[in-house]
Design an enzyme around this catalytic site. Sequence first.
Site, PDB file in Angstrom:
ATOM      1  N   GLY A  41      -5.763   1.189  11.919  1.00 16.11           N
ATOM      2  CA  GLY A  41      -4.675   2.095  11.597  1.00 16.11           C
ATOM      3  C   GLY A  41      -4.186   1.890  10.185  1.00 16.11           C
ATOM      4  N   GLY A  42      -3.702   2.976   9.559  1.00 18.06           N
ATOM      5  CA  GLY A  42      -3.093   2.884   8.231  1.00 18.06           C
ATOM      6  C   GLY A  42      -3.866   2.010   7.276  1.00 18.06           C
ATOM      7  N   ASP A  43      -3.214   0.940   6.832  1.00 21.22           N
ATOM      8  CA  ASP A  43      -3.853  -0.010   5.908  1.00 21.22           C
ATOM      9  C   ASP A  43      -4.129  -1.327   6.606  1.00 21.22           C
ATOM     10  OD1 ASP A  43      -1.188  -0.616   6.221  1.00 21.22           O
ATOM     11  OD2 ASP A  43      -0.911  -1.345   4.180  1.00 21.22           O
ATOM     12  N   GLU A  44      -4.369  -1.290   7.925  1.00 22.08           N
ATOM     13  CA  GLU A  44      -4.626  -2.493   8.703  1.00 22.08           C
ATOM     14  C   GLU A  44      -6.099  -2.551   9.128  1.00 22.08           C
ATOM     15  OE1 GLU A  44      -0.276  -3.052  10.859  1.00 22.08           O
ATOM     16  OE2 GLU A  44      -1.856  -1.930  11.877  1.00 22.08           O
TER      17      GLU A  44
ATOM     18  N   PHE B 204       0.822  -1.218   0.000  1.00 19.31           N
ATOM     19  CA  PHE B 204       0.000   0.000   0.000  1.00 19.31           C
ATOM     20  C   PHE B 204       0.852   1.262   0.000  1.00 19.31           C
ATOM     21  CE2 PHE B 204      -2.550   3.311   2.084  1.00 19.31           C
ATOM     22  CZ  PHE B 204      -3.630   3.339   1.214  1.00 19.31           C
TER      23      PHE B 204
END
Length: 427
Positions: A346-349, A309
């Site tokens: 969070g983020g791409d999680e 990502f």
Amino acid sequence: MEHTSNYDHLVHIKSHDELALYELIPNVVWFFDLDKHGWWWGNQATVDFWGLDDVQQLIDKDLSGDTQGAKDRTAQTFELAVKNGLTIDPWTTYPNGKPKTVFMMHRAVLLGPEKHRGIIAFINEKVELGEQPENLLLVEAMRYTRVAATTFTDQGEVVIENPAATEAYAHLNSQPLPKGVSAFVARFADPEQGRECLAKAIADQGGRWDYVMRTTQGDRQHALDVRRTRHPLTGEFLLLVVEYDVTELYQALQEVEQARKKLHDIAMTDTLTQVASLHHMQEVAKQALDDAAQKGERVRVLFIDLDGFKEINDQYGHDIGDEVLKIVARRIQASIRASDMLARIGGDEFVILQFGVEDTEQVAARTLSHLAEPIAVQGGTIKVNASIGIASYPEDADNLKDLLKLADDAMYQVKSSGKNAFLFASA
């Protein structure tokens, strides 16, 4: 200080020269200047009342020691006289330091060239009650307090009320009460609550409760302080009800609660993707694990991390990256069951919390398949894959923190061995 806007209808007495006729009155008559808080003039009976030598001593009398409460009470008297034309009240005065309770009539006027607010006090009856005139002092206190105060019989009928109560419930006095409804009950927005309150007050000898009351300002939230008392003359038992308008406090508390709920809702939802937040999932997981322990059921955590990502953000920019995350969230949501929960942590999680885990492998495979479909963006087509680690309750851990750690470890094993797959932690 000149006052003209609200008081133009009042008589304006420009100088002492206009007061000669008041000397012919044998009763006490004095003029009080509110704006300088001192006497403006008094007749000979007033001079004698205060034990002075002449009217100038009255005018020069130092009242700097008066409390703010005394000043406020005088101002209230003026405003009542402005509104009603005449007031008749018991007052306690202290000539030579000794209390004398008297009945006074007051009229509102404007005094002097500056049009100061003034009241003419006429003492029409002196009441000698010694040095502790408690009953009339109580009447004075009730009259000038700004909260509604009323005494009722046990049948709910009014014995005496102060002006604040009269004003608050004036609309009820202009029409006959319904049959079987007492004055006490009629003040309540819910008459049945009024009957219950009256019964409780009698049984408990008083109390403090909050109710919605039908006032001239509409329905208002009042705190009722109810006490047992006695009629000062007959000795009959009465209920003294003092009402505090706490509407603004209730509204403020409601606003705080709404703000708290709004903040809670914000905390429960991921702003970008509109799926649940980690905080929300933690709340749900705690209850889910407790329920699973009681029922002997399984719960599984699927930890999803997008592959590559960072390169999407680097190549297309963060705005495109955010759009991709929104699409990813929708695709994962479409891959899971209605009973499962999806959160972005969070983020791409992302994390799936799965209840009743018979088809975990199918959900994981379906998620990878849906994510692998190309995404058209400005400037090209993006393909997104993901690595998924899975941890199970109760086999792997008995709390969310450890389940997430184990699922995260399993996800990293997937990444290190080729990506775009899923792996159980126990494997």
